[in-house]
Design a protein around this motif. Structure first.
Motif, short mmCIF file in Angstrom:
data_model
loop_
_atom_site.label_atom_id
_atom_site.label_comp_id
_atom_site.label_asym_id
_atom_site.label_seq_id
_atom_site.Cartn_x
_atom_site.Cartn_y
_atom_site.Cartn_z
N ARG A 23 0.85 -1.23 -0.06
CA ARG A 23 0.01 0.11 0.07
C ARG A 23 0.74 1.10 0.05
O ARG A 23 1.78 1.40 0.68
CB ARG A 23 -0.81 -0.06 1.17
N ALA A 24 0.57 2.29 -1.05
CA ALA A 24 1.39 3.11 -1.23
C ALA A 24 1.55 4.07 0.15
O ALA A 24 2.37 4.58 0.51
CB ALA A 24 0.96 4.14 -2.27
N ALA A 25 0.51 4.31 0.66
CA ALA A 25 0.37 5.22 2.09
C ALA A 25 1.35 4.51 3.13
O ALA A 25 2.18 5.28 3.75
CB ALA A 25 -0.76 5.59 2.53
N ARG A 26 1.22 3.46 3.22
CA ARG A 26 1.95 2.89 4.21
C ARG A 26 3.50 2.57 3.81
O ARG A 26 4.40 2.81 4.63
CB ARG A 26 1.62 1.44 4.69
N ARG A 27 3.89 2.32 2.67
CA ARG A 27 5.19 2.56 1.99
C ARG A 27 5.56 3.80 2.38
O ARG A 27 6.89 4.10 2.51
CB ARG A 27 5.26 2.03 0.47
N GLU A 28 4.97 4.93 1.93
CA GLU A 28 5.62 6.21 2.14
C GLU A 28 5.79 6.48 3.65
O GLU A 28 6.87 7.32 3.82
CB GLU A 28 4.43 7.21 1.45
N GLN A 29 5.25 5.96 4.67
CA GLN A 29 5.49 6.18 5.99
C GLN A 29 6.78 5.44 6.10
O GLN A 29 7.60 6.01 6.83
CB GLN A 29 4.48 5.77 6.81
N LEU A 30 6.96 4.32 5.78
CA LEU A 30 8.22 3.65 5.87
C LEU A 30 9.28 4.18 5.41
O LEU A 30 10.50 4.56 5.78
CB LEU A 30 8.05 2.29 5.33
N LEU A 31 9.44 4.79 3.93
CA LEU A 31 10.33 5.42 3.47
C LEU A 31 10.49 6.93 4.15
O LEU A 31 11.92 6.98 4.36
CB LEU A 31 9.85 5.75 1.85
N ALA A 32 9.47 7.49 4.55
CA ALA A 32 9.89 8.84 5.51
C ALA A 32 10.96 8.33 6.49
O ALA A 32 11.70 8.94 6.86
CB ALA A 32 8.68 9.45 5.79
N HIS A 33 10.31 7.55 7.22
CA HIS A 33 11.23 6.97 8.62
C HIS A 33 12.45 6.59 8.15
O HIS A 33 13.52 6.72 8.95
CB HIS A 33 10.44 5.65 9.23
N LEU A 34 12.72 5.78 7.10
CA LEU A 34 14.30 5.47 6.55
C LEU A 34 14.89 6.54 6.32
O LEU A 34 15.96 6.81 6.70
CB LEU A 34 14.05 4.51 5.45
N ALA A 35 14.40 7.64 5.45
CA ALA A 35 15.08 8.84 5.06
C ALA A 35 15.63 9.64 6.35
O ALA A 35 16.81 10.05 6.42
CB ALA A 35 14.16 9.51 4.29
N GLU A 36 14.71 9.63 7.38
CA GLU A 36 15.10 10.46 8.39
C GLU A 36 16.13 9.78 9.24
O GLU A 36 16.82 10.45 10.09
CB GLU A 36 13.52 10.76 9.35
N THR A 37 15.98 8.25 9.41
CA THR A 37 16.88 7.71 10.51
C THR A 37 18.23 7.40 9.92
O THR A 37 19.08 7.04 10.28
CB THR A 37 15.95 6.66 10.96
N LEU A 38 18.25 7.28 8.66
CA LEU A 38 19.17 6.48 8.07
C LEU A 38 20.40 7.78 7.16
O LEU A 38 21.57 7.45 7.21
CB LEU A 38 19.09 5.54 6.97
N PHE A 39 19.72 8.86 7.01
CA PHE A 39 20.47 9.66 6.07
C PHE A 39 20.36 11.03 6.92
O PHE A 39 19.44 11.69 7.20
CB PHE A 39 19.89 9.65 4.81
#
Length: 100
Positions: A23-39
């Motif tokens: 699901r796009a909305a849930r994937r976007e939440q995950l991607l935002a989390h990864l961007a914030e925590t890894l980079f």
């Protein structure tokens, strides 16, 4: 913990990503989390550095890297030599107003 944080936390087990949501909305939440925590904001990364960071949570780093690029959360130079986190993660998520 907010509901969004709980949804993202549900995708992990032992610090590793179990699966990338369809699901796009849930994937976007995950991607935002990864961007914030890894980079770090403002720092340039090489492709191997991006891959290494993504591999800390999931083996399919190339899929995660593509998702981050297409969602606008990471930017890449035309020649692919440099990657950067977008200025503000919230403003890069479609349908989300820019952070104040």
């Amino acid at each position: 913990m907010s509901q969004k944080e709980r949804h993202v936390a549900d995708l992990f087990s032992g610090g590793r990503l179990i699966a990338v949501p369809r699901r796009a909305a849930r994937r976007e939440q995950l991607l935002a989390h990864l961007a914030e925590t890894l980079f770090e904001e403002g720092r340039a990364y090489t492709e191997p550095e991006v891959n290494d960071a993504l591999r800390t949570v999931h083996d399919d780093c190339s899929a995660l890297r593509r998702y981050l690029i297409t969602s606008g959360l990471l930017t890449r130079t035309r020649d692919g030599s440099s990657y950067r986190r977008a200025g503000t993660v919230e403003s890069a998520i479609p349908g989300t107003p820019p952070a104040a």
